[in-house]
Design a protein around this motif. Sequence first.
Motif, PDB file in Angstrom:
ATOM      1  N   GLY A  60       0.784  -1.225   0.000  1.00  0.00           N
ATOM      2  CA  GLY A  60       0.000   0.000   0.000  1.00  0.00           C
ATOM      3  C   GLY A  60       0.818   1.278   0.000  1.00  0.00           C
ATOM      4  N   THR A  79       2.231  -5.326  -2.449  1.00  0.00           N
ATOM      5  CA  THR A  79       0.804  -5.473  -2.729  1.00  0.00           C
ATOM      6  C   THR A  79       0.099  -4.121  -2.647  1.00  0.00           C
ATOM      7  OG1 THR A  79       0.837  -7.702  -1.764  1.00  0.00           O
ATOM      8  CG2 THR A  79      -1.316  -6.643  -2.025  1.00  0.00           C
ATOM      9  N   ASN A  80      -0.646  -3.796  -3.687  1.00  0.00           N
ATOM     10  CA  ASN A  80      -1.421  -2.539  -3.752  1.00  0.00           C
ATOM     11  C   ASN A  80      -0.551  -1.280  -3.700  1.00  0.00           C
ATOM     12  OD1 ASN A  80      -4.030  -3.789  -3.878  1.00  0.00           O
ATOM     13  ND2 ASN A  80      -3.853  -4.226  -1.687  1.00  0.00           N
ATOM     14  N   ASN A  82       1.669   1.865  -4.989  1.00  0.00           N
ATOM     15  CA  ASN A  82       1.598   2.765  -6.142  1.00  0.00           C
ATOM     16  C   ASN A  82       3.016   2.998  -6.664  1.00  0.00           C
ATOM     17  OD1 ASN A  82       1.087   4.675  -8.080  1.00  0.00           O
ATOM     18  ND2 ASN A  82       0.509   6.303  -6.669  1.00  0.00           N
ATOM     19  N   ASN A 100      -1.826  -6.462  -7.648  1.00  0.00           N
ATOM     20  CA  ASN A 100      -2.660  -5.245  -7.776  1.00  0.00           C
ATOM     21  C   ASN A 100      -1.867  -3.950  -7.613  1.00  0.00           C
ATOM     22  OD1 ASN A 100      -5.114  -6.686  -8.207  1.00  0.00           O
ATOM     23  ND2 ASN A 100      -5.222  -7.096  -6.010  1.00  0.00           N
TER      24      ASN A 100
END
Length: 255
Positions: A60, A79-80, A82, A100
């Motif tokens: 994240g 994970t997740n 940016n 993701n």
Amino acid sequence: MTRTHLTTIAAVFSLGIALPVQAENIDHVRQLLSTRQCANCELSSAGLVLAQLSGANLAGANLAGANLSQANLAGADLTNANLAGASLSGANLAGAKLTNANIQGADLTRSYLVGADLTGTQIETAAIHGAVGLPTSAGNAEMFYQMAMEAGKRRQYETAIANFNQALVRKPDSAPALIGRAMARLELGDQKGAIQDSEQAAALFDRQGDAANAKSAVALAQGLKNPPDQQRRGNNFGQSLINVVGGLLQMFLTR
């Protein structure tokens, strides 16, 4: 046989990404480097070249525009995260979790991705030239085909072949990819490989009901096997082949 220069293969694959300007949170950078625990941290535009972050928890985290070139991120949890516009050139991402993650416009050139989980990522929007260990589930045949065509335009025939290979892994019945690889091989003097690819492409075109391109592919293979005697020693052989495959090249440029 005089080498032909079928350099009219061309495609444009470009992506322009506008990113918001932000500064990293210095405290978060220090936390990451000292503990490798920085879930949901603000690390946009952070300078992390060569950073030793194996096993780091960056789930994240905002790493948009960060410079992670040659960083060791083996086994890291992204994970997740940016990673839009981030540089991961030459980074070690072996076994990393990128599930993701946003990698739009990210630079993954020459990165090491063996065992990395790219589920849910849009690899099509990242630069991946020279990436090692890219999972076959990542990307699609069309993306690698366009990358191969671009490399052919730049006369980088080894790179073109590598990308045509990736396209064929994902779509084994891609006759255009076989023809493109045949032409790249021909540029490198691999006449035998070019003939094999042309013949395989002809069979696929025929099986797919594309009679016109099947005929052109057969003509290409035959021309490579038996160039006319008067052209074997001259400079017209390359032009002759261009005429034979003109229809195929036109097809490439419109797909």
